[in-house]
Scaffold this motif. Structure first.
Motif, PDB file in Angstrom:
ATOM      1  N   LEU A  36       1.048  -1.242  -0.073  1.00  0.00           N
ATOM      2  CA  LEU A  36      -0.102  -0.182   0.046  1.00  0.00           C
ATOM      3  C   LEU A  36       0.958   1.293   0.138  1.00  0.00           C
ATOM      4  O   LEU A  36       1.528   1.439   0.978  1.00  0.00           O
ATOM      5  CB  LEU A  36      -1.128   0.073   1.471  1.00  0.00           C
ATOM      6  CG  LEU A  36      -2.029   1.060   1.171  1.00  0.00           C
ATOM      7  CD1 LEU A  36      -3.033   0.635   0.216  1.00  0.00           C
ATOM      8  CD2 LEU A  36      -2.866   1.040   2.529  1.00  0.00           C
ATOM      9  N   SER A 123      -6.834  -1.336  -3.628  1.00  0.00           N
ATOM     10  CA  SER A 123      -5.640  -1.883  -2.944  1.00  0.00           C
ATOM     11  C   SER A 123      -6.043  -3.366  -2.714  1.00  0.00           C
ATOM     12  O   SER A 123      -7.005  -3.642  -2.199  1.00  0.00           O
ATOM     13  CB  SER A 123      -5.180  -1.173  -1.660  1.00  0.00           C
ATOM     14  OG  SER A 123      -4.870   0.057  -2.092  1.00  0.00           O
ATOM     15  N   THR A 171      -1.378  -1.604  -5.056  1.00  0.00           N
ATOM     16  CA  THR A 171      -2.258  -0.364  -4.914  1.00  0.00           C
ATOM     17  C   THR A 171      -2.264   0.284  -6.176  1.00  0.00           C
ATOM     18  O   THR A 171      -1.392   0.474  -6.628  1.00  0.00           O
ATOM     19  CB  THR A 171      -1.901   0.469  -3.889  1.00  0.00           C
ATOM     20  OG1 THR A 171      -1.930  -0.060  -2.562  1.00  0.00           O
ATOM     21  CG2 THR A 171      -2.785   1.978  -3.828  1.00  0.00           C
TER      22      THR A 171
END
Length: 401
Positions: A36, A123, A171
């Motif tokens: 992320l 994500s 992501t």
């Protein structure tokens, strides 16, 4: 370019947003720090725009397309979702569980050749399962929302333990596409991931025979051999420790030697915030510099998970120093190199016993030497991570066994 471990990224954030609540995950998953990501200082002003073409290529040579099942699951705006074959996002719902108690979110590959999909902003993880489908169970999180129990291939009682599977993390948002192939939890299916856009990038490709070489190398090391599960997967040593098949004190002599070494001299850790100078004072490793940060002596588990006494908060000071220390312990460079981070891979994993042989074997198996063998393997840019702030396409390839 900013060293990637300096970005304001939490390796726990994706776990929280994927799981929704602890009940949604059968065991703690170690999420690579850049699963992320934010655009950070690498953002060149360009932006991603809308759905991203995603191509799945099956070059496994061992399984035809009809035997490969794909799952794209994760979160959007704090809610857990899954990608449908039509390229839309659907919420996770308890009603999706079938008579067997599990969902069937599998996306089948095209009858032959490449499979073309469309990836919206989200994500998450791209799972591949070979020969059989994965069992994801929809549950209710602490807020009453739908959430998923994710596969935990390192847990013998997990319903997916017998299934050959693996995943990549990503992501995708208006700032770009950030993705990695991860071996932080385990290593099983050879995968590479590529991006087109401002440049063409590919990461994660194994050397010819690299998978077999990694399995063979760890099978010969007594402490690591129990982590090799037939020809199915290699479990990361942190999860092996939790399962009772890896020595909970494996790194203890090395940790003690680090503490002893830096009682009498300084260790320098350089980060984007500046240089920190540390020395052991009492039972604390205390660093002075742009800020004063300190660490209690870690355990073997702390080293393997880069957590506990080596936890790395997103504060720009303690976090980056912790990440460098975590990498130095796993790579066994802290004693030999008093200026960290070490950037010469020839100096990594050279301790005859006390080093992370799992990470060493995974790195040795890849063409470019990059892999995610532990949570802060991105220190000094050795992780199998790529990003693009203006992506035009992404490709996940199942490479040859």
């Amino acid at each position: 370019m900013t060293p990637r471990h300096q970005l304001n990224v939490s390796r726990r954030k994706l776990l929280t947003t994927l799981a929704g609540a602890a009940v949604a995950v059968p065991a703690i998953a170690m999420i690579a720090p850049h699963a992320l990501a934010t655009a950070g200082s690498d953002d060149n002003g360009t932006k991603a725009d809308g759905a991203l073409p995603l191509t799945i290529v099956n070059n496994s040579g061992s399984y035809d397309n009809s035997s490969v099942f794909l799952y794209i699951v994760g979160n959007q705006d704090g809610k857990q979702v899954r990608l449908t074959p039509e390229g839309t996002l659907a919420p996770i719902a308890l009603s999706d569980n079938g008579d067997d108690g599990f969902t069937d979110y599998a996306i089948e590959l095209s009858g032959s050749g490449e499979t073309k999909l469309s990836l919206p902003y989200m994500s998450g993880r791209i799972y591949v399962a070979l020969g059989d489908k994965l069992k994801f169970k929809a549950v209710e999180d602490g807020d009453g929302n739908g959430a998923l129990q994710y596969p935990a291939g390192w847990v013998t009682t997990d319903p997916n333990y017998s299934v050959l599977h693996d995943c990549a993390e990503f992501t995708y948002n208006s700032s770009g596409m950030y993705c990695n192939t991860t071996m932080v939890d385990m290593f099983s299916v050879p995968l590479s991931i590529g991006l087109t856009g401002s440049e063409n990038q590919t990461v994660g490709t194994l050397r010819d025979g690299g998978r077999a070489q990694a399995f063979a190398a760890l099978s010969k090391i007594p402490e690591f051999a129990p982590l090799v599960v037939d020809d199915r997967r290699i479990i990361a040593p942190g999860h092996g420790l939790d399962a009772g098949i890896f020595d909970k004190d494996y790194f203890a002599p090395y940790i003690d030697e680090v503490w002893s070494t830096y009682t009498g001299k300084d260790l320098t850790v350089t980060t984007n915030a500046g240089a920190f100078t540390g020395r052991v004072r009492g039972d604390q490793f205390v660093f002075d510099g742009p800020a004063s940060v300190s660490f209690s002596k870690p355990t073997t588990r702390d080293v393997l998970f880069c957590d506990g006494n080596l936890a790395a908060p997103n504060d720009g000071t303690t976090g980056p120093v912790a990440a460098v220390l975590g990498a130095g312990f796993n790579r066994s460079t802290l004693i030999s190199e008093p200026a960290q981070p070490s950037t010469d891979p020839a100096a990594f994993y050279t301790a005859s016993q006390l080093t992370n042989h799992y990470a060493a074997a995974i790195h040795a198996a890849t063409e470019d030497g990059k892999a995610y063998g532990f949570a802060f393997d991105d220190v000094a840019d050795f992780a199998s991570y790529i990003q693009d702030t203006a992506p035009t396409g992404a490709t996940l390839t199942l490479t040859a066994f």
